[in-house]
Every structure is written in structure tokens, then in C-alpha cells.
Design a protein around this motif. Sequence first.
Motif, PDB file in Angstrom:
ATOM      1  N   LEU A 169       0.863  -1.177   0.000  1.00 56.95           N
ATOM      2  CA  LEU A 169       0.000   0.000   0.000  1.00 56.95           C
ATOM      3  C   LEU A 169       0.900   1.228   0.000  1.00 56.95           C
ATOM      4  N   GLY A 170       0.643   2.142  -0.925  1.00 57.36           N
ATOM      5  CA  GLY A 170       1.524   3.301  -1.072  1.00 57.36           C
ATOM      6  C   GLY A 170       2.675   3.014  -2.011  1.00 57.36           C
ATOM      7  N   GLY A 171       2.492   2.050  -2.899  1.00 59.57           N
ATOM      8  CA  GLY A 171       3.582   1.635  -3.779  1.00 59.57           C
ATOM      9  C   GLY A 171       3.955   2.624  -4.857  1.00 59.57           C
ATOM     10  N   SER A 172       3.144   3.648  -5.071  1.00 56.77           N
ATOM     11  CA  SER A 172       3.482   4.643  -6.093  1.00 56.77           C
ATOM     12  C   SER A 172       4.208   5.852  -5.516  1.00 56.77           C
ATOM     13  N   GLY A 173       4.415   5.876  -4.211  1.00 61.52           N
ATOM     14  CA  GLY A 173       5.137   6.979  -3.573  1.00 61.52           C
ATOM     15  C   GLY A 173       6.642   6.832  -3.716  1.00 61.52           C
ATOM     16  N   ARG A 174       7.371   7.825  -3.212  1.00 69.02           N
ATOM     17  CA  ARG A 174       8.831   7.816  -3.401  1.00 69.02           C
ATOM     18  C   ARG A 174       9.492   6.633  -2.707  1.00 69.02           C
ATOM     19  N   THR A 175       9.060   6.299  -1.506  1.00 66.69           N
ATOM     20  CA  THR A 175       9.613   5.127  -0.824  1.00 66.69           C
ATOM     21  C   THR A 175       8.926   3.859  -1.301  1.00 66.69           C
ATOM     22  N   GLY A 176       7.635   3.943  -1.557  1.00 66.51           N
ATOM     23  CA  GLY A 176       6.892   2.774  -2.010  1.00 66.51           C
ATOM     24  C   GLY A 176       7.441   2.169  -3.280  1.00 66.51           C
ATOM     25  N   LYS A 177       7.835   3.012  -4.240  1.00 62.88           N
ATOM     26  CA  LYS A 177       8.405   2.494  -5.488  1.00 62.88           C
ATOM     27  C   LYS A 177       9.690   1.724  -5.229  1.00 62.88           C
ATOM     28  N   LEU A 178      10.461   2.173  -4.261  1.00 57.99           N
ATOM     29  CA  LEU A 178      11.706   1.489  -3.925  1.00 57.99           C
ATOM     30  C   LEU A 178      11.425   0.154  -3.234  1.00 57.99           C
ATOM     31  N   ILE A 179      10.349   0.096  -2.466  1.00 61.72           N
ATOM     32  CA  ILE A 179       9.943  -1.179  -1.856  1.00 61.72           C
ATOM     33  C   ILE A 179       9.575  -2.170  -2.951  1.00 61.72           C
ATOM     34  N   ARG A 183      -3.923   4.189  -6.985  1.00 56.69           N
ATOM     35  CA  ARG A 183      -5.022   4.921  -7.621  1.00 56.69           C
ATOM     36  C   ARG A 183      -4.908   4.864  -9.146  1.00 56.69           C
ATOM     37  N   SER A 184      -3.683   4.939  -9.635  1.00 60.45           N
ATOM     38  CA  SER A 184      -3.452   4.925 -11.075  1.00 60.45           C
ATOM     39  C   SER A 184      -2.413   3.866 -11.419  1.00 60.45           C
ATOM     40  N   PRO A 185      -2.795   2.760 -12.056  1.00 57.54           N
ATOM     41  CA  PRO A 185      -1.826   1.714 -12.398  1.00 57.54           C
ATOM     42  C   PRO A 185      -0.666   2.214 -13.240  1.00 57.54           C
ATOM     43  N   SER A 186      -0.864   3.284 -14.014  1.00 57.62           N
ATOM     44  CA  SER A 186       0.208   3.812 -14.846  1.00 57.62           C
ATOM     45  C   SER A 186       1.316   4.461 -14.028  1.00 57.62           C
ATOM     46  N   SER A 187       1.094   4.650 -12.725  1.00 55.46           N
ATOM     47  CA  SER A 187       2.117   5.267 -11.871  1.00 55.46           C
ATOM     48  C   SER A 187       3.271   4.316 -11.580  1.00 55.46           C
ATOM     49  N   LEU A 188       3.100   3.032 -11.890  1.00 58.02           N
ATOM     50  CA  LEU A 188       4.163   2.044 -11.719  1.00 58.02           C
ATOM     51  C   LEU A 188       4.422   1.368 -13.053  1.00 58.02           C
ATOM     52  N   PRO A 199       7.898  -7.889 -14.867  1.00 59.94           N
ATOM     53  CA  PRO A 199       7.611  -9.222 -14.338  1.00 59.94           C
ATOM     54  C   PRO A 199       7.634  -9.216 -12.813  1.00 59.94           C
ATOM     55  N   GLY A 200       6.708  -9.921 -12.223  1.00 56.95           N
ATOM     56  CA  GLY A 200       6.641 -10.010 -10.774  1.00 56.95           C
ATOM     57  C   GLY A 200       5.753  -8.985 -10.126  1.00 56.95           C
ATOM     58  N   LEU A 201       5.227  -8.013 -10.910  1.00 55.13           N
ATOM     59  CA  LEU A 201       4.389  -6.948 -10.360  1.00 55.13           C
ATOM     60  C   LEU A 201       2.987  -7.005 -10.949  1.00 55.13           C
ATOM     61  N   THR A 202       1.997  -6.984 -10.081  1.00 53.23           N
ATOM     62  CA  THR A 202       0.598  -6.841 -10.472  1.00 53.23           C
ATOM     63  C   THR A 202       0.068  -5.565  -9.843  1.00 53.23           C
ATOM     64  N   THR A 203      -0.567  -4.716 -10.627  1.00 49.45           N
ATOM     65  CA  THR A 203      -1.166  -3.497 -10.080  1.00 49.45           C
ATOM     66  C   THR A 203      -2.682  -3.647 -10.061  1.00 49.45           C
ATOM     67  N   VAL A 204      -3.266  -3.169  -9.001  1.00 50.48           N
ATOM     68  CA  VAL A 204      -4.716  -3.174  -8.846  1.00 50.48           C
ATOM     69  C   VAL A 204      -5.151  -1.744  -8.572  1.00 50.48           C
ATOM     70  N   GLN A 205      -6.125  -1.259  -9.319  1.00 46.39           N
ATOM     71  CA  GLN A 205      -6.578   0.111  -9.141  1.00 46.39           C
ATOM     72  C   GLN A 205      -7.541   0.203  -7.961  1.00 46.39           C
ATOM     73  N   GLY A 206      -7.308   1.167  -7.101  1.00 46.87           N
ATOM     74  CA  GLY A 206      -8.192   1.358  -5.963  1.00 46.87           C
ATOM     75  C   GLY A 206      -7.525   2.179  -4.885  1.00 46.87           C
ATOM     76  N   THR A 207      -8.161   2.241  -3.737  1.00 48.07           N
ATOM     77  CA  THR A 207      -7.653   3.010  -2.611  1.00 48.07           C
ATOM     78  C   THR A 207      -7.729   2.169  -1.342  1.00 48.07           C
ATOM     79  N   PRO A 208      -6.729   2.254  -0.484  1.00 45.60           N
ATOM     80  CA  PRO A 208      -6.788   1.504   0.775  1.00 45.60           C
ATOM     81  C   PRO A 208      -7.836   2.031   1.738  1.00 45.60           C
ATOM     82  N   LEU A 209      -8.437   3.173   1.428  1.00 45.80           N
ATOM     83  CA  LEU A 209      -9.515   3.688   2.258  1.00 45.80           C
ATOM     84  C   LEU A 209     -10.808   2.915   2.033  1.00 45.80           C
ATOM     85  N   LYS A 210     -10.826   2.068   1.019  1.00 42.28           N
ATOM     86  CA  LYS A 210     -11.986   1.203   0.772  1.00 42.28           C
ATOM     87  C   LYS A 210     -11.586  -0.246   1.044  1.00 42.28           C
ATOM     88  N   ARG A 211     -12.227  -0.846   2.013  1.00 40.31           N
ATOM     89  CA  ARG A 211     -11.906  -2.216   2.391  1.00 40.31           C
ATOM     90  C   ARG A 211     -12.052  -3.164   1.213  1.00 40.31           C
TER      91      ARG A 211
END
Length: 223
Positions: free
Chosen positions: A6-16, A32-37, A41-53
Amino acid sequence: MQLLILGGSGRTGKLIVEDAIAKGHSVVALVRSPSSLAARPGLTTVQGTPLKREDIAKAFGALPTRPDAVLVALSLKRVSDSPFAAVSPDAPDRIMEDSVANAISVMNDFGTKRIVIMSQWGAGDSWNSMSFLFRAIFKHTNMKYGLAAHNALDKETRRSDVEFVLARACVLAEGDAAPIRLYPDDGAAIGLLPKITRASVAKFMVEACEKDDFVGKSPVISN
């Protein structure tokens, strides 16, 4: 391992994301935006927000098996990248606290035990390890809002029954991953001007998923 970020498109998140994939882990990032990453290979992006369970549950189901751990690199949205910048007027309230609460709820449904959260030096009992200058900065500038959120998140996470790790990162800097200095939860003997690169934080957080050394702890980390 199967890891949800969660937060994978941020400055630290991308490094994680980069560190986890480089180590051979399978990663799903809820963004929020799959194009931000960049796709890789090895990465799956799902569009959404962690504020929604329901969005977190959707991300959990995007991997072949349930995630082994959840990594959280969320922060308050600010009007600029400066740590002293004001919180953005459209920033959601309690984004970190409610996002982690949602994640823990879904973890319980799926049987995932481990959550590793990027916290900050000064939160909880590490406050007293700060110099007078740092305490003044966190009391009287816009940085107080982030610290308050981390304090609330710290308390709420400890009331859960998950295997948590709260990585209390010192002043964040850019640069390559470097050897990490570990301090106890209260930050005793850390020094006056500690810093840590975002890449080092990312490395520590992935390693905290791989081993059990820091479960139930909030180590203060610096370079």
C-alpha cells in the motif's frame, strides 16, 4: 513470498516494489493509477484506494495465493514534496490509520499475519530521543500533523492481533541503500542528526517480511 504493498506509487513505495521484485518476491500494489508504476515481471497493479476495504480485498485476490505480508508506505498528502509543506486541502482524513485498519481487517479474513509499516522517528516512545531542536520542529511546524497520524497509527496497530513491525525511519534522504543502524524502540543513543535513505528503508521493510527479528517491535533505523 507474495507481498501486498500500500503506497507503492510513492517515493519510498516504489523502492519497496523494486527491492521486493529484485529479491524474487511476487508483488501486488494497490494504487489509484496503475500507470504510476512501470509494468514488469513479478508486479501486479490493482486500481483502488486503501480507504476502501473492498479494494484491499480485491488486491488480496490478485495473487495466486494470499499475501504472506502487507507493507505500508503511506503518508499525508502535502501541497509539495517539502516535509514542511501544508497538508493538501483535499487530503483524506486518517488516510494512514483507516487504511491500516482496513488492511488488518482483510488480513484477518485471508489469514495473513504480517504487516510492516513505515513509521517515523519521534513516534511513540522514541519522542524523547529527539533533540530539543527536532522536538520543536515537530511541535510547531506542519510536520506535527504527520507525527500525530503516526502516533495514532502506532497505538491502533498495537491493539490488533497481527504480527506488526513499525519501522521508525529517521530523517529521510535520497540515495542508494546503505548499511542500516538499528536502535531500540525508544531510539536511545541515536545521535543528534540521524538520516536514512529511502532505499535503505525499503530494504529494511522487505527484510522485515522475510525474518522474524522485529515482530512486535518499532525499531528506530538510520544509516
